[in-house]
Design a protein around this motif. Sequence first.
Motif, PDB file in Angstrom:
ATOM      1  N   GLU A 202       0.838  -1.206   0.000  1.00  0.00           N
ATOM      2  CA  GLU A 202       0.000   0.000   0.000  1.00  0.00           C
ATOM      3  C   GLU A 202       0.871   1.253   0.000  1.00  0.00           C
ATOM      4  O   GLU A 202       0.575   2.224  -0.700  1.00  0.00           O
ATOM      5  CB  GLU A 202      -0.934   0.024   1.221  1.00  0.00           C
ATOM      6  N   SER A 205       2.156   1.632  -3.432  1.00  0.00           N
ATOM      7  CA  SER A 205       1.123   2.005  -4.406  1.00  0.00           C
ATOM      8  C   SER A 205       0.744   3.468  -4.222  1.00  0.00           C
ATOM      9  O   SER A 205       0.334   4.142  -5.152  1.00  0.00           O
ATOM     10  CB  SER A 205      -0.104   1.105  -4.296  1.00  0.00           C
ATOM     11  N   GLU A 271       0.681  12.271 -10.021  1.00  0.00           N
ATOM     12  CA  GLU A 271      -0.597  11.900 -10.614  1.00  0.00           C
ATOM     13  C   GLU A 271      -1.406  13.103 -11.070  1.00  0.00           C
ATOM     14  O   GLU A 271      -1.129  14.239 -10.686  1.00  0.00           O
ATOM     15  CB  GLU A 271      -1.416  11.069  -9.617  1.00  0.00           C
ATOM     16  N   GLU A 299      -2.612   2.998 -16.448  1.00  0.00           N
ATOM     17  CA  GLU A 299      -3.118   2.570 -15.142  1.00  0.00           C
ATOM     18  C   GLU A 299      -3.940   3.678 -14.501  1.00  0.00           C
ATOM     19  O   GLU A 299      -3.556   4.844 -14.557  1.00  0.00           O
ATOM     20  CB  GLU A 299      -1.950   2.202 -14.227  1.00  0.00           C
ATOM     21  N   ASP A 301      -6.100   4.939 -10.878  1.00  0.00           N
ATOM     22  CA  ASP A 301      -6.140   4.626  -9.445  1.00  0.00           C
ATOM     23  C   ASP A 301      -7.468   5.062  -8.852  1.00  0.00           C
ATOM     24  O   ASP A 301      -8.500   4.529  -9.244  1.00  0.00           O
ATOM     25  CB  ASP A 301      -4.927   5.248  -8.751  1.00  0.00           C
ATOM     26  N   THR A 318      -7.839   9.060 -11.103  1.00  0.00           N
ATOM     27  CA  THR A 318      -6.478   9.598 -11.207  1.00  0.00           C
ATOM     28  C   THR A 318      -5.631   8.670 -12.067  1.00  0.00           C
ATOM     29  O   THR A 318      -5.918   7.481 -12.181  1.00  0.00           O
ATOM     30  CB  THR A 318      -5.798   9.747  -9.826  1.00  0.00           C
ATOM     31  N   THR A 319      -4.609   9.253 -12.653  1.00  0.00           N
ATOM     32  CA  THR A 319      -3.695   8.484 -13.490  1.00  0.00           C
ATOM     33  C   THR A 319      -2.321   9.156 -13.417  1.00  0.00           C
ATOM     34  O   THR A 319      -2.195  10.250 -12.876  1.00  0.00           O
ATOM     35  CB  THR A 319      -4.238   8.414 -14.936  1.00  0.00           C
ATOM     36  N   HIS A 320      -1.312   8.516 -13.937  1.00  0.00           N
ATOM     37  CA  HIS A 320       0.027   9.119 -13.907  1.00  0.00           C
ATOM     38  C   HIS A 320       0.056  10.370 -14.793  1.00  0.00           C
ATOM     39  O   HIS A 320      -0.534  10.372 -15.866  1.00  0.00           O
ATOM     40  CB  HIS A 320       1.061   8.105 -14.388  1.00  0.00           C
ATOM     41  N   LYS A 351      -1.734  12.853  -4.080  1.00  0.00           N
ATOM     42  CA  LYS A 351      -2.421  11.813  -3.319  1.00  0.00           C
ATOM     43  C   LYS A 351      -1.686  11.667  -1.995  1.00  0.00           C
ATOM     44  O   LYS A 351      -0.457  11.614  -1.974  1.00  0.00           O
ATOM     45  CB  LYS A 351      -2.245  10.521  -4.115  1.00  0.00           C
ATOM     46  N   SER A 384     -10.589   7.487  -1.132  1.00  0.00           N
ATOM     47  CA  SER A 384     -10.705   6.068  -1.454  1.00  0.00           C
ATOM     48  C   SER A 384     -10.165   5.283  -0.256  1.00  0.00           C
ATOM     49  O   SER A 384      -9.202   5.711   0.390  1.00  0.00           O
ATOM     50  CB  SER A 384      -9.922   5.792  -2.730  1.00  0.00           C
ATOM     51  N   THR A 391      -6.922   6.923   1.394  1.00  0.00           N
ATOM     52  CA  THR A 391      -6.251   7.845   0.488  1.00  0.00           C
ATOM     53  C   THR A 391      -7.135   9.046   0.214  1.00  0.00           C
ATOM     54  O   THR A 391      -8.340   8.881   0.013  1.00  0.00           O
ATOM     55  CB  THR A 391      -6.024   7.174  -0.888  1.00  0.00           C
TER      56      THR A 391
END
Length: 416
Positions: A202, A205, A271, A299, A301, A318-320, A351, A384, A391
């Motif tokens: 975690e 991540s 992100e 990816e 999130d 969210t994304t990179h 985040k 989340s 998060t």
Amino acid sequence: MALIVQKYGGTSVGSTERIKNVAKRVAKWKAAGYDMVVVVSAMSGETNRLIALAKEIQPHPDPRELDVVAATGEQVTIGLLAMALMELGLKARSYTGSQVRVLTDHAYNKARILEIDESNIRRDLKDGYVAVVAGFQGVDRDGNVTTLGRGGSDTSGVAFAAALKADECQIYTDVDGVYTTDPRIVPEAQRLKTITFEEMLEMASLGSKVLQIRSVEFAGKYKVRLRVLSSLTPPELPIAEEAVSGTLITFEEDADMEQALVSGVAFNRDEAKVTVVGVPDTPGIAYQILDPIAEANIEVDVIVQNIGRDGLTDFSFTTHRNDLKKTLDILERVRKHVGAREVIGDDKICKVGLVGVGMRSHVGVASKMFRALAEEGINIQMISTSEIKITVVIDEKYMELAVRVLHKTFDLDQPR
Ligand code: ADP
Ligand code: ASP
Ligand code: MG
């Protein structure tokens, strides 16, 4: 004979002096009777420099050619370390990813390892060599050079440890273990002697870059014993001391141990948030939005869909940041197709999250967290949760403040 895989990061091989120190450390373990495989990163700053060179030529570098350029950093350090080991009288041989070979998929810049052919290395070890391997890189089935994403040498290290069934994978870095949060942001952060695998997953991540997330996933899947420790201690530190230093990633929670409520605070400012505004609130809409994103190997999130009103809803995730432009291009097509009103991208977010297995059995962690943020006037844009993680997505300008406040609120600065 016991086999150890050691991985050294950029700072640890940041100068020829440091490389000589790595060689001394490796020689010490070898002399104590261990078979040694050493995975190294590029010298610190080198991968950034190479990527910047590519961008001077092409603002959005061709992914295949970018990997050709970025992978050269590690080729320098393997050669230098092998030489340094020879200078100490050891037998050593270096390998690039394709020489080993580390077979990956075709996803340039973020390839996944599929298979490692460890026969060359096994032969070397049998003959008394130290094998020095380039982290971060591999080769696909067509012979193209690939790289594993930033921080990918951690994953190379763990993958080699898994393939060779090593007794331990030691990740040597510029901090002496995993801390309650990044000690660069909160100097009062405390080192954790152990952290459970789930918590480490975690933390990674959430963006705690001390270990790349894929390395932790690999370690979990193949049950690799993983330790994070400092490369900045004197190389002649007695093995008995070094072997138990740093942070061990454990697989089972120690039943006798009182679990801390929260083990750490992690954060990520790489992100971006995207929102599709005014989407028809009908079955299948999340799929229609996210499927093309997954198809493009992007990816995502934190995902939030608001309660619908008047048959419309907003959908955010969210994304990179590197994938933001591509994501917005894809969503613009989706928007037209599903009849949504607007697509908005925001790369000024970050985040921040709390991690701890102790949260499973405690209530009130979330409200304590939200209260602490509210008292600082920090607005929460998205939330989340999982069993062991909470998060939030907030404005990036509040990131350091949020991390410091949460670290204090949950008493993480207390010696443990
Ligand atoms: P390397 O080059 O050795 O791979 P990295 O820079 O990738 O090193 O990772 C180590 C850095 O991770 C540390 O210098 C520290 O600033 C950062 N970091 C972030 N979160 C943590 C944490 N919870 N504990 C320790 N270090 C952390
Ligand atoms: N050199 C690569 C990077 O800077 C890989 C690594 O250091 O793990 O991302
Ligand atoms: Mg790293």
